[in-house]
Each structure stands twice: as structure tokens, then as C-alpha cells.
Design an enzyme around this catalytic site. Structure first.
Site, PDB file in Angstrom:
ATOM      1  N   CYS A  92      15.072   1.696  19.731  1.00 39.49           N
ATOM      2  CA  CYS A  92      15.433   0.353  19.274  1.00 39.49           C
ATOM      3  C   CYS A  92      16.614  -0.111  20.121  1.00 39.49           C
ATOM      4  O   CYS A  92      17.671   0.529  20.110  1.00 39.49           O
ATOM      5  CB  CYS A  92      15.789   0.376  17.792  1.00 39.49           C
ATOM      6  SG  CYS A  92      16.414  -1.201  17.163  1.00 39.49           S
TER       7      CYS A  92
ATOM      8  N   CYS B  64      15.234  -8.425  18.148  1.00 41.04           N
ATOM      9  CA  CYS B  64      14.611  -7.158  18.537  1.00 41.04           C
ATOM     10  C   CYS B  64      14.995  -6.890  19.983  1.00 41.04           C
ATOM     11  O   CYS B  64      14.587  -7.628  20.884  1.00 41.04           O
ATOM     12  CB  CYS B  64      13.092  -7.223  18.383  1.00 41.04           C
ATOM     13  SG  CYS B  64      12.235  -5.754  19.005  1.00 41.04           S
TER      14      CYS B  64
END
Length: 275
Positions: free
Chosen positions: A76, A215
């Protein structure tokens, strides 16, 4: 149960971080724990749980990322930036560090008090202008995987995206995310170009199964696709997301994600419904 934790967010992507070196949860326990504590209103609430473990190679430490549904993600980008902030603030690492992840090593660097830069996993797959069918209509997408195993991302243009209500494209995003053309499914990054350097982006994340405020790997994938296709020529690419602004430097196949971090809280999880 009494679990020390930190709450950190970067560009609106929020994370619960625990030091699993001290807690010792198994993978199954981390899956169950993540699905519970990431549930908003019923528990602490977050997009992702980050579990810090001992380094397995030459890095400073190992970071594992668990989505809100309990599934484990490869990496991530915004989470890695927030982990770097935590590691520096707690003395685990210096201003430059190596974060080990499933998808590979992630170099990270402190730029100032709140701004951190990470080198995203390099693209291992790039398919430009791929045609797929959704509800009997052809949709043009770019497909990008970062790292190995790859983090799958779709990059899809939607005109006037900044003015588009997410509810009106939610079903479309979900169908793209679960499309049979992509073996692992995919995160879906919608974009529109505001100027020569600025792009607006909205990401529907697998594992969260909803739009998130940002994101990091999606932002990197979007910038990479637009640079490689010659749609954007300036560097860095500035990405406007729901949670703020991120920047991506694209240097050949190297992607550098830059943005703000925010240490929100530190405390103890006492959730009585955790078993």
C-alpha cells in the site's frame, strides 16, 4: 484484550498500525483482527490494518497490509508513507529506510516533518488501451501491475470526473473491479485531466470494496500509464484525490510517491467483541 495501536492517515487513506513484533498475532489472527477493527462505527475504523514485523532480509522491518475485509494486500503506497513516518517518529528507523513487503522492498525517505516519499514497486505488467466488455459495451482501460506478486490496477478515463457523483459510477466500478478479464480482480482508478500537470483521480479499492479518499499505488499506476502514453509530459504528476493532493515522479520505470502524513492518535484497542 488490550492492543496498543496508532492511527495514521495520508491523503485521507487511514490506517491502524500495530507492532506485531510485540503482540505476536498469527496470519489468521491478523485477518480476523483486521476485519473487526477496520469496521467503522463498530470498532476503530480504517481502510487498512498495518502489522509491523521483524525484517526478513536486509530491510529495517517488514510491513504487512490487511484490507478492511481481512484480506492481505501486496503493498500500500500511502500506507508505506505512513509506516515510514511512524518508524522515524518512534526511532525504529532513520530518515532513510527500507520497508520490506510481500511485493518487494520499498525505499522510503523523510522529506520534512510530515512529508514522506516512497519508491513504489516498479511496474511488472503494463497493457495500454485494453478493450473489455461491461454490460455489452466496450470499455477502454489501461492495466498496470506493480511489484511481484503484482498489485493490479485499472486506469480508466471519465470526463468531468471532478463533478461526477461517486454513486453514479459505483456499480460500474464494482463490475470493473470484479471483471473476469483480470485473474486477481483489480483496483479501479478513474481519472480526468485538469491541466498539463494536474490529474483528478477517484479510486475504488478491492478489499475495501468502495471508493477511498486516496490510493497510493493507484495514484502511481495512473501517473505511470498517462506518462507512458504521452498524455501527461510534465514531472512530477500532481494527482488531486478526495483526501488531498499527491505527487508522483516517473523516472523510466521508477515511481516515487510523495505526500503528507498525519499522526492522528495513539492508544489502546479495548474492543470487547474481539475474541
Amino acid at each position: 484484550m488490550s492492543i496498543p495501536f496508532y492511527k495514521i492517515q495520508g491523503a485521507g487513506n487511514d490506517f491502524i498500525l500495530i507492532d506485531n513484533q510485540k503482540i505476536g498475532f498469527s496470519s489468521d489472527q491478523l485477518t480476523t483482527f483486521a476485519a473487526r477493527v477496520c469496521t467503522r462505527r463498530l470498532s476503530v475504523g480504517a481502510d487498512t490494518l498495518i502489522a509491523i514485523e521483524s525484517a526478513r532480509g536486509n530491510g529495517d522491518f517488514y510491513a504487512r497490509f490487511f484490507n478492511a475485509d481481512g484480506s492481505e494486500a501486496e503493498m500500500c503506497g500511502n500506507g508505506a508513507r505512513c509506516v515510514a513516518r511512524w518508524a522515524y517518529e518512534t526511532g525504529i528507523a532513520k530518515e532513510k529506510m527500507i520497508i520490506e513487503t510481500i511485493a518487494g522492498d520499498v525505499p522510503a525517505e523523510r522529506l520534512d516533518t510530515r512529508t514522506y516519499r516512497v519508491k513504489l514497486n516498479s511496474p511488472t505488467v503494463f497493457e495500454a488501451a485494453k478493450l473489455i466488455q461491461v454490460d455489452g459495451k466496450e470499455v477502454l482501460v489501461d492495466y498496470v501491475e506493480l511489484g511481484d506478486p503484482g498489485i493490479p490496477h485499472l486506469v480508466v478515463h471519465i470526463p468531468d470526473l471532478a463533478m461526477t457523483e461517486l454513486e453514479t459510477i459505483f456499480d460500474f466500478a464494482r463490475k470493473l473491479r470484479n471483471h473476469t478479464a483480470f485473474e486477481k480482480g483489480a483496483n479501479v482508478n478513474f481519472y480526468d485531466i485538469l491541466s498539463d500537470q494536474i490529474v483528478v483521480e477517484r479510486t475504488y479499492e478491492r478489499g475495501v470494496e468502495d471508493f477511498t479518499l486516496a490510493c497510493g499505488t493507484g495514484t502511481g499506476s495512473t501517473a505511470y500509464a498517462l506518462i507512458k502514453k504521452g498524455v501527461i509530459k510534465t514531472d512530477p504528476v500532481v494527482i488531486e484525490v478526495l483526501g488531498g493532493q499527491l505527487q508522483v515522479n516517473v523516472v523510466n520505470d521508477d515511481l516515487y510517491l510523495i505526500g503528507d502524513t498525519n499522526l492522528v492518535s495513539q492508544g489502546t484497542i479495548l474492543d470487547e467483541d474481539l475474541n
